[in-house]
Design an enzyme around this catalytic site. Sequence first.
Site: not given
Ligand code: HEM
Length: 352
Positions: A91, A95, A123, A220
């Site tokens: 992530r 970002h 972030n 996700h």
């Molecule tokens: C429209 C696109 C996206 C939205 C709205 C979105 C939104 C989110 C949100 C709200 C979280 C939770 C973060 C938290 O509260 O800690 C999250 C986690 C995550 N996202 Fe996305 N995301 C998007 C696209 C992506 C993309 C393109 C990737 C990777 C290529 C990605 C990888 C991840 C990963 C791996 C997590 C888990 C992070 C952790 O466990 O610390 N996301 N995302």
Amino acid sequence: MEKARFSKTTTINLLIKHTISIQQKTVVSSMMKQLTTLATILVFFLSSHHTEAVLQVGFYSDKCQLAETIIRNEVVKAFVGDKGIAPGLVRLHFHDCFVRGCDGSILIDTTSTNKAEKDGAPNGRTLRGLEVIDNAKARLEAECAGVVSCADILAFAARDSIVLTGLYWDVPAGRRDGRISRAEETVDIPGPSFNLDQMTQSFAEKGLTQDDLVALLGAHTIGRTHCTAVTPRLYNYSSKTSQDPNLNPLLAKFLSQKCPINSEGEDTVFMNQTPLLMDSSYYANLFLHNGLFDSDQALLDSSETTQQVAFYATHGLAWQHDFVQAMVKMSQIQVLTGAEGEIRTNCRLINA
Ligand code: HEM
């Protein structure tokens, strides 16, 4: 040229991986089908990529031979202590790339005169893995000072994280570090309440297609979310209904237990039943209305994206292939190369 070369390497790598998995199944007819598909992908892939030299696989092999090994060791070491480091680093890279391109600007610390990206709304306290980058950078500076960029460390660390959850690809490198990081520019990062059009638009602004969006959101399947990103779907959703009717009631019940209405900023919940495995369960879950965010569930809001989701739900290998290609593409958004930018000595500070 270089791009074509890395494409070939990456694709051949995938070809070998697919072949191994097929052999394990020992189903000859299925093997033939898969090989035909892969051959088609190979031909398409080699013919569809432009040839300008940007980044290069093996960029550090003559400049800092141990670079990739050092980064991998730091990721593995951190992962052993905390499995959440892997999704966190993926992530972090996403970002970084969505704000000013993949230039390591997310790593820069806020100063008395500048609020940096890492303190922007999407972030803040949600980022994980920053210290892994610091540790890798410290070792790299000791090994070969001023050579490996923070932006490249992030790209390698994201790949190495996914390796730990089940996939591999070669990372083209040669990014340079940016010198600007502004919290207000994190508006470029899509949010969990985005609809399909908003996400598609946001990705298009970064040169990514809707197909890339669908493939990348499969990330996700790993990691966690803070409760505050899901509670809007659980409580006081609208004047008519307290919960989002588009959310599976069973998942809503489970989430309500994990994320009560008064959830604190630090409360988190896994995003999937397999939070450490890069499988395609994310896509099957959407058909059960188990998408965690509005933005996830929105992938079923058009017939094109629904078809792609259905395909990935039943063709895990095809999804993995497309995910890897889309990651390589994402990790080249607006990169700085050649004499642009700098190689930061400390990823948290721009050079004096
Ligand atoms: C429209 C696109 C996206 C939205 C709205 C979105 C939104 C989110 C949100 C709200 C979280 C939770 C973060 C938290 O509260 O800690 C999250 C986690 C995550 N996202 Fe996305 N995301 C998007 C696209 C992506 C993309 C393109 C990737 C990777 C290529 C990605 C990888 C991840 C990963 C791996 C997590 C888990 C992070 C952790 O466990 O610390 N996301 N995302």
